[in-house]
Design a protein around this motif. Structure first.
Motif, PDB file in Angstrom:
ATOM      1  N   THR A  42       0.861  -1.184   0.000  1.00 15.96           N
ATOM      2  CA  THR A  42       0.000   0.000   0.000  1.00 15.96           C
ATOM      3  C   THR A  42       0.893   1.228   0.000  1.00 15.96           C
ATOM      4  OG1 THR A  42      -1.749  -1.156   1.214  1.00 15.96           O
ATOM      5  CG2 THR A  42      -1.824   1.245   1.199  1.00 15.96           C
ATOM      6  N   GLU A  98      -3.106   7.968   0.873  1.00 18.15           N
ATOM      7  CA  GLU A  98      -3.038   6.693   0.169  1.00 18.15           C
ATOM      8  C   GLU A  98      -3.173   6.910  -1.334  1.00 18.15           C
ATOM      9  OE1 GLU A  98      -5.302   2.374  -0.113  1.00 18.15           O
ATOM     10  OE2 GLU A  98      -5.513   3.591   1.715  1.00 18.15           O
ATOM     11  N   TRP A  99      -2.160   6.456  -2.065  1.00 14.69           N
ATOM     12  CA  TRP A  99      -2.146   6.578  -3.527  1.00 14.69           C
ATOM     13  C   TRP A  99      -2.800   5.372  -4.194  1.00 14.69           C
ATOM     14  CZ3 TRP A  99       0.126   3.493  -7.251  1.00 14.69           C
ATOM     15  CH2 TRP A  99       0.222   4.032  -8.545  1.00 14.69           C
ATOM     16  N   GLY A 100      -2.580   4.192  -3.616  1.00 15.97           N
ATOM     17  CA  GLY A 100      -3.115   2.973  -4.194  1.00 15.97           C
ATOM     18  C   GLY A 100      -2.321   1.769  -3.721  1.00 15.97           C
ATOM     19  N   THR A 101      -2.441   0.673  -4.446  1.00 15.00           N
ATOM     20  CA  THR A 101      -1.769  -0.567  -4.056  1.00 15.00           C
ATOM     21  C   THR A 101      -1.069  -1.197  -5.253  1.00 15.00           C
ATOM     22  OG1 THR A 101      -3.738  -1.905  -4.475  1.00 15.00           O
ATOM     23  CG2 THR A 101      -3.447  -1.034  -2.236  1.00 15.00           C
ATOM     24  N   GLN A 118      -3.061  -0.744  -8.721  1.00 12.74           N
ATOM     25  CA  GLN A 118      -4.394  -0.167  -8.545  1.00 12.74           C
ATOM     26  C   GLN A 118      -4.290   1.207  -7.905  1.00 12.74           C
ATOM     27  OE1 GLN A 118      -7.954  -1.333  -9.252  1.00 12.74           O
ATOM     28  NE2 GLN A 118      -7.686   0.891  -9.097  1.00 12.74           N
ATOM     29  N   GLU A 119      -4.254   2.236  -8.749  1.00 12.82           N
ATOM     30  CA  GLU A 119      -4.292   3.604  -8.240  1.00 12.82           C
ATOM     31  C   GLU A 119      -5.714   3.916  -7.808  1.00 12.82           C
ATOM     32  OE1 GLU A 119      -3.024   8.117  -9.668  1.00 12.82           O
ATOM     33  OE2 GLU A 119      -2.784   6.408 -11.024  1.00 12.82           O
ATOM     34  N   LYS A 120      -5.878   4.603  -6.669  1.00 13.96           N
ATOM     35  CA  LYS A 120      -7.213   4.835  -6.135  1.00 13.96           C
ATOM     36  C   LYS A 120      -8.104   5.585  -7.116  1.00 13.96           C
ATOM     37  CE  LYS A 120      -8.268   5.564  -1.954  1.00 13.96           C
ATOM     38  NZ  LYS A 120      -8.465   6.138  -0.592  1.00 13.96           N
ATOM     39  N   SER A 121      -7.502   6.463  -7.902  1.00  8.18           N
ATOM     40  CA  SER A 121      -8.295   7.296  -8.797  1.00  8.18           C
ATOM     41  C   SER A 121      -8.317   6.782 -10.236  1.00  8.18           C
ATOM     42  CB  SER A 121      -7.751   8.727  -8.792  1.00  8.18           C
ATOM     43  OG  SER A 121      -6.391   8.737  -9.213  1.00  8.18           O
TER      44      SER A 121
END
Length: 308
Positions: A106, A113-116, A132-135
């Motif tokens: 993460t 948090e940017w993503g995973t 997996q970027e959050k956006s």
């Protein structure tokens, strides 16, 4: 914009190793070895180079102390990114931190948090990274794991995140000027160094470098990566190799990831480090030297950045 000469004094020409031991306040009486703690994320450190073209993420570096660097193909430069132009493609280098659970990292950029990134070992020497970027949409890529540049006690000490605690500068007008020695600056703020040099001598710095170039930390990895992170959110990233002089001393050669914005004519990609004993036990001194031009004059500058 080309960076100021003084930044590249810090990360430029190799200073002879004797500089780390020539001053009177650097005489070590206690030579008992210092036991450097194991970095908190040493077991999770890894560097991955993405295979193929046309994908957004080109490489990922997870460091021994919990930092992360993402090389990303992008079109808009973020607040904590450095633009690099490689042919017809533009890249940013995002620097943050990570945590790991199972095979999923993460990632946090600017504390958010940017993503995973989930890493799967395919068993044939390659890996699949599910990014997996959050956006954004998930991106699955094939990648190779980069090898370590060596195994040694020296690299065990070097490869971690360091914070500057003080900086000393020596300045001499060539060929026969008087050598000036700065006070011991707290941390490593290049605006303070610039103001001292211009107040105490005729060495004038005409460009903008100084303000906002206060070093937050510097980290090295065993896969030959390093980064300078500034408190302003700027960061500079590159690769390095090293020649070990002893378990406590070494010489570094480095290259910037983006030579257009991270390079200048005063920089030749060399530095030295010395791990201290005695009074300064537990510190790493990054020692540098350069001859710089100021108008018609030339000055010899030596910088020692004390890291812990």
């Amino acid at each position: 914009m080309k960076l100021n000469k003084f930044f590249y004094v810090m990360l430029a020409v190799a200073l002879p190793l004797g500089f780390a031991a020539c001053s009177s306040d650097d005489d070590d009486e206690d030579s008992t070895p210092y036991e450097y703690p194991v970095p908190t994320q040493k077991a999770n450190a890894a560097s991955f180079k993405v295979k193929g073209e046309g994908v957004t993420t080109r490489s990922v570096v997870f460091t021994e102390s919990g930092n992360v660097v993402l090389e990303r193909l992008v079109f808009n430069v973020g607040a904590k990114a450095t633009r690099a132009d490689k042919g017809s493609e533009s890249y940013d280098y995002l620097v943050g931190t990570y945590t790991k659970e199972g095979n999923t990292y993460t990632i946090f950029i600017n504390g958010k948090e940017w993503g995973t990134i989930t890493v799967t070992d395919k068993g044939d020497g390659t890996f699949t990274l599910l990014i997996q970027e959050k956006s954004g949409e998930p991106e699955a890529v094939s990648a190779e794991k980069e090898q370590e540049i060596g195994k040694s006690s020296f690299l065990d000490k070097l490869c971690r995140t360091w914070k500057p605690i003080s900086t000393r500068v020596k300045l001499k007008k060539l060929p026969n000027g008087t050598q000036l020695t700065s006070p011991l600056f707290q941390a490593c703020d290049f605006e303070s160094i610039k103001q001292w040099a211009q107040t105490e001598s005729d060495c004038k710095i005409s460009d903008e470098f100084g303000k906002d170039y206060n070093v937050k930390d510097i980290f090295f990895t065993k896969t030959g990566k390093f980064c300078i992170d500034f408190t302003s959110g700027k960061n500079y990233y590159g690769t390095y190799s090293c020649k070990e002089v002893s378990e406590l001393e070494g010489q570094l050669d480095y290259n910037w990831a983006d030579i257009e914005t991270m390079g200048c004519s005063y920089e030749n990609g060399k530095a030295t480090v010395a791990f201290k004993t005695g009074e300064y036990k537990g510190q790493c001194w990054l020692n540098l030297a350069a001859d710089i031009k100021s108008g018609q004059d030339t000055y010899h500058v030596e910088v020692s950045v004390h890291l812990q």
